[in-house]
Design a protein around this motif. Sequence first.
Motif, PDB file in Angstrom:
ATOM      1  N   ASP A 228       2.500  -8.163   0.621  1.00  0.00           N
ATOM      2  CA  ASP A 228       2.256  -8.876   1.882  1.00  0.00           C
ATOM      3  C   ASP A 228       1.171  -8.183   2.703  1.00  0.00           C
ATOM      4  O   ASP A 228       0.331  -8.845   3.332  1.00  0.00           O
ATOM      5  N   ASP A 229       1.187  -6.841   2.700  1.00  0.00           N
ATOM      6  CA  ASP A 229       0.151  -6.091   3.420  1.00  0.00           C
ATOM      7  C   ASP A 229      -1.231  -6.386   2.837  1.00  0.00           C
ATOM      8  O   ASP A 229      -2.214  -6.558   3.573  1.00  0.00           O
ATOM      9  N   TRP A 230      -1.302  -6.431   1.512  1.00  0.00           N
ATOM     10  CA  TRP A 230      -2.576  -6.704   0.865  1.00  0.00           C
ATOM     11  C   TRP A 230      -3.066  -8.111   1.187  1.00  0.00           C
ATOM     12  O   TRP A 230      -4.258  -8.330   1.413  1.00  0.00           O
ATOM     13  N   GLU A 231      -2.158  -9.077   1.180  1.00  0.00           N
ATOM     14  CA  GLU A 231      -2.559 -10.448   1.493  1.00  0.00           C
ATOM     15  C   GLU A 231      -3.097 -10.531   2.929  1.00  0.00           C
ATOM     16  O   GLU A 231      -4.052 -11.266   3.204  1.00  0.00           O
TER      17      GLU A 231
ATOM     18  N   ALA B 206      -7.920 -10.895   6.529  1.00  0.00           N
ATOM     19  CA  ALA B 206      -8.801 -10.293   7.537  1.00  0.00           C
ATOM     20  C   ALA B 206     -10.222 -10.147   7.002  1.00  0.00           C
ATOM     21  O   ALA B 206     -11.206 -10.424   7.706  1.00  0.00           O
ATOM     22  N   TYR B 207     -10.353  -9.722   5.746  1.00  0.00           N
ATOM     23  CA  TYR B 207     -11.686  -9.590   5.154  1.00  0.00           C
ATOM     24  C   TYR B 207     -12.377 -10.940   5.031  1.00  0.00           C
ATOM     25  O   TYR B 207     -13.595 -11.055   5.198  1.00  0.00           O
TER      26      TYR B 207
ATOM     27  N   SER C 193     -13.259 -18.525   7.619  1.00  0.00           N
ATOM     28  CA  SER C 193     -12.873 -17.582   6.572  1.00  0.00           C
ATOM     29  C   SER C 193     -13.646 -17.891   5.302  1.00  0.00           C
ATOM     30  O   SER C 193     -13.920 -19.061   4.987  1.00  0.00           O
ATOM     31  N   ASP C 194     -13.994 -16.844   4.567  1.00  0.00           N
ATOM     32  CA  ASP C 194     -14.689 -17.028   3.297  1.00  0.00           C
ATOM     33  C   ASP C 194     -13.784 -17.687   2.265  1.00  0.00           C
ATOM     34  O   ASP C 194     -14.256 -18.191   1.256  1.00  0.00           O
TER      35      ASP C 194
ATOM     36  N   ALA D  55     -23.399  -7.187   4.914  1.00  0.00           N
ATOM     37  CA  ALA D  55     -22.932  -6.852   3.574  1.00  0.00           C
ATOM     38  C   ALA D  55     -22.595  -5.373   3.432  1.00  0.00           C
ATOM     39  O   ALA D  55     -21.617  -4.997   2.781  1.00  0.00           O
ATOM     40  N   ALA D  56     -23.405  -4.499   4.052  1.00  0.00           N
ATOM     41  CA  ALA D  56     -23.183  -3.058   3.904  1.00  0.00           C
ATOM     42  C   ALA D  56     -21.846  -2.639   4.503  1.00  0.00           C
ATOM     43  O   ALA D  56     -21.125  -1.814   3.924  1.00  0.00           O
ATOM     44  N   ASP D  57     -21.497  -3.196   5.663  1.00  0.00           N
ATOM     45  CA  ASP D  57     -20.226  -2.852   6.295  1.00  0.00           C
ATOM     46  C   ASP D  57     -19.048  -3.290   5.435  1.00  0.00           C
ATOM     47  O   ASP D  57     -18.086  -2.544   5.234  1.00  0.00           O
ATOM     48  N   ILE D  58     -19.115  -4.522   4.932  1.00  0.00           N
ATOM     49  CA  ILE D  58     -18.039  -5.028   4.076  1.00  0.00           C
ATOM     50  C   ILE D  58     -17.943  -4.189   2.805  1.00  0.00           C
ATOM     51  O   ILE D  58     -16.851  -3.828   2.346  1.00  0.00           O
ATOM     52  N   GLN D  59     -19.095  -3.846   2.224  1.00  0.00           N
ATOM     53  CA  GLN D  59     -19.107  -3.082   0.984  1.00  0.00           C
ATOM     54  C   GLN D  59     -18.427  -1.727   1.152  1.00  0.00           C
ATOM     55  O   GLN D  59     -17.630  -1.302   0.309  1.00  0.00           O
ATOM     56  N   ARG D  60     -18.734  -1.045   2.253  1.00  0.00           N
ATOM     57  CA  ARG D  60     -18.126   0.267   2.486  1.00  0.00           C
ATOM     58  C   ARG D  60     -16.611   0.160   2.589  1.00  0.00           C
ATOM     59  O   ARG D  60     -15.870   0.956   2.011  1.00  0.00           O
ATOM     60  N   ARG D  61     -16.140  -0.824   3.331  1.00  0.00           N
ATOM     61  CA  ARG D  61     -14.703  -0.959   3.550  1.00  0.00           C
ATOM     62  C   ARG D  61     -13.972  -1.373   2.279  1.00  0.00           C
ATOM     63  O   ARG D  61     -12.926  -0.828   1.947  1.00  0.00           O
TER      64      ARG D  61
END
Length: 368
Positions: free
Chosen positions: A109-112, A117-118, A273-274, A127-133
């Motif tokens: 559930d935490d992962w979902e 959120a992502y 949302s993507d 893209a760089a911020d998302i990639q790092r996280r």
Amino acid sequence: MAIGQLIKDLRTARGWSQGRLASEINKAFGTTLSREYVSGWERSKVKPGPFYLRCLSAVLDVPLAVLEGEVKRRTFISDVAATAIAPIVASDLLTAGFSARLAGGPSTDDWEAKLAAYGTDYMSMGAADIQRRVSGELVVVQQQLDTPQLWSVASRLMTLYAKTFPGSDGAKAVSWYRMAAKAADESGDQQARVWVRGRAAIALGYEGASLGVADVLADQAMAISNKPSLGLLNAIMGKAHAAAIRGDHDTARKLMDKGRRVFDKAGSYEQTSDYTVPWWRMNVFVSLLAARLGDETTAVEAQETARRELPTTLPRFATHLEMHRGLMLAKSGDREGGRKYAQSALDALPPEKHSLTLRLLMAEVEHS
């Protein structure tokens, strides 16, 4: 910092030779750049012009403003070393992964919740911020792959991670998309299997990159299930874009009509949302597809419809629509007018909001 030194630092940070950098630019933009020319840049014997600055911006994943000197280059390099390159090899990531395993790790559930959120963050973050996280999340989740549900989570994270690389870079984006598909197969989750393949297909088809891979993944998605879903919709529209770019306009139009029928049954109400395809986003897909087909009436109608519903919090997508108009102009014969229109739209968007997809779209306008 001189631009030649910056290019060298960014190239070596990726582990590329001068020949590899030239090859990446040639693959992405259809140029005939030589290794010797790259060497000339790095030795400050010659300065890259506006076109090659945009090429470098796309393949090296660096804001154009940095290359043009509007942002302090030395500060940028320091930030990259501290926040983008280092985490990939840092012991902190390994520590986080094993610590999560020993502690039982986040629940499914935490992962979902993280994925949700992502999906929202992707629509507005760089893209760089998302990639790092996401790189950190992948290190953690790979320590938990004991259940089918977590393989499903991993496959969707991999797909998101792949989207942060230029689609033309087969060694990165395409390999991650393929790995995501295999991870989804491990989950046994039919919805995930279709979605990751469809998302990859629309990403590559929209970017006009690795069209053969886009076709293969789209065909796989459609073979797994023909039940209307967002994954199937993405697969159909990705395959339509690939057909349009190849010049197979009849197939592209048939797929566009099929995509619209699937959308009528599977379109989503969530707007930002993507993981969703609301009405405005479907029209963004159609806008570019119709522009590529030279169907001005359909393209303009899709653009106007998308603008009416596009959330104001997502200016990047408004830029997409304006650049589609630039592509239409270029394809109608007014190449210079189309280029200027698209470049003006891109310049109006703050550099930190630019995406790899927009840069590739600008290159398509310039080469139409």
